[in-house]
Design a protein around this motif. Sequence first.
Motif, mmCIF file in Angstrom:
data_model
loop_
_atom_site.group_PDB
_atom_site.id
_atom_site.type_symbol
_atom_site.label_atom_id
_atom_site.label_comp_id
_atom_site.label_asym_id
_atom_site.label_seq_id
_atom_site.Cartn_x
_atom_site.Cartn_y
_atom_site.Cartn_z
ATOM 1 N N GLY A 237 0.872 -1.304 0.072
ATOM 2 C CA GLY A 237 -0.051 0.085 -0.070
ATOM 3 C C GLY A 237 0.776 1.166 -0.408
ATOM 4 N N SER A 238 0.851 2.446 0.357
ATOM 5 C CA SER A 238 0.900 3.889 0.003
ATOM 6 C C SER A 238 1.961 3.738 1.693
ATOM 7 C CB SER A 238 -0.252 5.031 0.647
ATOM 8 O OG SER A 238 0.259 5.984 0.908
ATOM 9 N N VAL A 239 3.176 2.958 1.057
ATOM 10 C CA VAL A 239 4.161 3.281 2.060
ATOM 11 C C VAL A 239 5.810 4.569 1.896
ATOM 12 C CG1 VAL A 239 3.973 0.904 2.929
ATOM 13 C CG2 VAL A 239 5.252 1.720 1.266
ATOM 14 N N PRO A 240 6.340 4.725 3.497
ATOM 15 C CA PRO A 240 7.646 5.790 2.591
ATOM 16 C C PRO A 240 8.334 5.740 1.682
ATOM 17 C CG PRO A 240 6.830 5.512 5.519
ATOM 18 C CD PRO A 240 6.538 4.811 4.359
ATOM 19 N N ARG A 241 9.054 4.219 2.097
ATOM 20 C CA ARG A 241 9.709 3.670 1.628
ATOM 21 C C ARG A 241 9.815 2.619 0.498
ATOM 22 N NH1 ARG A 241 15.271 5.286 1.761
ATOM 23 N NH2 ARG A 241 15.746 4.244 -0.129
ATOM 24 N N GLU A 242 10.048 2.053 -0.443
ATOM 25 C CA GLU A 242 10.338 0.618 -0.845
ATOM 26 C C GLU A 242 11.090 -0.016 -0.505
ATOM 27 O OE1 GLU A 242 13.927 2.625 -2.222
ATOM 28 O OE2 GLU A 242 12.081 2.885 -1.874
ATOM 29 N N GLU A 243 10.638 -1.687 -0.779
ATOM 30 C CA GLU A 243 11.788 -2.649 -0.152
ATOM 31 C C GLU A 243 12.837 -2.529 -0.385
ATOM 32 O OE1 GLU A 243 9.327 -6.410 -1.596
ATOM 33 O OE2 GLU A 243 7.538 -5.843 -0.698
ATOM 34 N N GLY A 244 13.282 -3.338 0.735
ATOM 35 C CA GLY A 244 14.822 -2.879 0.013
ATOM 36 C C GLY A 244 16.042 -1.999 0.755
ATOM 37 N N ALA A 245 14.409 -0.889 0.859
ATOM 38 C CA ALA A 245 15.664 0.538 1.966
ATOM 39 C C ALA A 245 15.976 -0.161 3.295
ATOM 40 C CB ALA A 245 14.324 1.264 1.426
ATOM 41 N N ARG A 246 17.393 0.778 3.383
ATOM 42 C CA ARG A 246 17.691 0.245 4.559
ATOM 43 C C ARG A 246 18.267 1.156 5.319
ATOM 44 N NH1 ARG A 246 18.934 -3.767 0.834
ATOM 45 N NH2 ARG A 246 18.639 -6.370 2.195
ATOM 46 N N MET A 247 18.732 1.244 7.193
ATOM 47 C CA MET A 247 19.276 2.640 7.601
ATOM 48 C C MET A 247 19.652 2.001 8.463
ATOM 49 S SD MET A 247 16.249 4.167 10.328
ATOM 50 C CE MET A 247 15.802 3.355 10.913
ATOM 51 N N VAL A 248 21.919 1.836 9.208
ATOM 52 C CA VAL A 248 22.382 1.246 9.326
ATOM 53 C C VAL A 248 22.039 1.622 10.854
ATOM 54 C CG1 VAL A 248 24.805 0.489 10.343
ATOM 55 C CG2 VAL A 248 24.210 -0.097 8.008
ATOM 56 N N VAL A 249 22.267 1.827 11.884
ATOM 57 C CA VAL A 249 21.848 2.314 13.705
ATOM 58 C C VAL A 249 23.159 1.653 14.752
ATOM 59 C CG1 VAL A 249 19.864 2.502 15.037
ATOM 60 C CG2 VAL A 249 19.348 1.553 13.413
ATOM 61 N N THR A 250 23.210 2.830 14.929
ATOM 62 C CA THR A 250 24.572 2.521 16.020
ATOM 63 C C THR A 250 23.992 3.303 17.026
ATOM 64 O OG1 THR A 250 25.626 4.810 15.984
ATOM 65 C CG2 THR A 250 26.229 3.250 14.598
ATOM 66 N N ALA A 251 24.522 3.272 18.702
ATOM 67 C CA ALA A 251 24.479 3.559 19.996
ATOM 68 C C ALA A 251 23.946 5.524 19.639
ATOM 69 C CB ALA A 251 25.330 3.592 20.914
ATOM 70 N N ASN A 252 24.770 5.557 18.922
ATOM 71 C CA ASN A 252 24.705 7.238 19.010
ATOM 72 C C ASN A 252 23.753 7.861 17.570
ATOM 73 O OD1 ASN A 252 26.787 7.518 20.979
ATOM 74 N ND2 ASN A 252 27.961 6.973 19.540
ATOM 75 N N GLY A 253 23.449 7.415 16.772
ATOM 76 C CA GLY A 253 22.548 7.971 15.580
ATOM 77 C C GLY A 253 22.460 6.497 14.604
ATOM 78 N N PHE A 254 22.393 7.044 13.096
ATOM 79 C CA PHE A 254 21.723 6.141 12.386
ATOM 80 C C PHE A 254 22.514 7.354 10.927
ATOM 81 C CE2 PHE A 254 18.412 9.251 13.176
ATOM 82 C CZ PHE A 254 18.008 9.747 11.703
ATOM 83 N N HIS A 255 22.823 6.224 9.737
ATOM 84 C CA HIS A 255 22.348 6.428 8.583
ATOM 85 C C HIS A 255 21.746 5.755 7.681
ATOM 86 C CE1 HIS A 255 27.059 7.288 9.998
ATOM 87 N NE2 HIS A 255 26.611 6.483 10.493
ATOM 88 N N GLY A 256 20.999 6.385 7.202
ATOM 89 C CA GLY A 256 20.592 5.763 5.646
ATOM 90 C C GLY A 256 18.626 6.089 6.626
ATOM 91 N N THR A 257 17.833 5.710 5.779
ATOM 92 C CA THR A 257 16.647 5.812 6.547
ATOM 93 C C THR A 257 15.464 4.696 5.443
ATOM 94 O OG1 THR A 257 13.697 7.806 6.081
ATOM 95 C CG2 THR A 257 15.479 7.475 4.721
ATOM 96 N N ILE A 258 14.649 4.686 6.651
ATOM 97 C CA ILE A 258 13.024 3.589 6.184
ATOM 98 C C ILE A 258 12.097 4.788 5.610
ATOM 99 C CG2 ILE A 258 14.182 1.173 7.018
ATOM 100 C CD1 ILE A 258 12.257 1.773 8.754
ATOM 101 N N GLY A 259 12.273 6.179 5.458
ATOM 102 C CA GLY A 259 10.626 6.917 5.202
ATOM 103 C C GLY A 259 10.286 7.827 6.752
#
Length: 300
Positions: A27-49
């Motif tokens: 349905g209506s979602v902010p990102r497509e399949e395969g979108a990724r985000m790497v998360v650390t204790a202090n923050g993150f890189h990328g976005t899932i929407g």
Amino acid sequence: MKVWSLIARTVETQGSCALVSVVRAEGSVPREEGARMVVTANGFHGTIGGGTLEWKALAEAQRLLGKGTQVKMLTQSLGPDLGQCCGGRMTLAIESFDAASLAQAKDLAAREQAGPFTLANRLPGIVENFGERRRAVLVFGAGHVGRALILSLAPLPFDVTWADPRPEAFPGAMPQNVTGFAGDPLDVLAAAPEGALAVIMSHSHALDLSVADAALRNPAIAHVGLIGSATKRARFERRLVQAGVDKSRVAAMICPIGIGGIRSKLPAAIAVSVVAQLITLDEALSASASHGMLSARNAG
């Protein structure tokens, strides 16, 4: 974003991290399949929407840090569960990594550098595509507009080759998704992958013409863009046709480059205009390829 290179580097320097992947999008979602985000204790890189879903995924991912290698699946209906305006439903895989998984991350990072690849059943019941399918963008020219364009392309999922025969024209550092090439620009075109986009903005009109000629003759180049005015386009069209370049390819050449409506001549403004056009071309090519694959599958 080179996902596995980032994961390996983060585990080495920080001890742990987590990967959030969109494995199903309905349905209506902010990102497509395969979108990724790497998360650390202090923050993150990328976005899932963004939005509530992303904040919840961040919290879940950070809870797994320092607790060994784990996998958690999270399915959310964005409207009923989270109060977001989107009416779709997303399933996320949240994986944590630590020193015990460093060797695996390094192996995947090495394979990722070689291009997209598929690993079946790494997670139960899921086929993941590791390594983004990144469009090749060939930029010819390291002048003011070329430098601005490279900076604008830095956060986007393109593999950029930046060519200029003047080694001194390049800056001391380049974005991660950019490879500099100071040899003969025509060598870059000879090695161009299928579906590449070429953007020509060198310091020399003669070099621009030479590169445009070679790019238009190469069927692997999906689109050729040339910086310049309507007058430059007319002059180049005449010379290219006289040189024997296919008339339909010459007619399809994009010149001037960039989307309409932006009148500023500032290098950064031109770069934004060109990047918007490249994204549009990339999405159109990807949609066409997907439609072709679907048609072939249905015909079978």
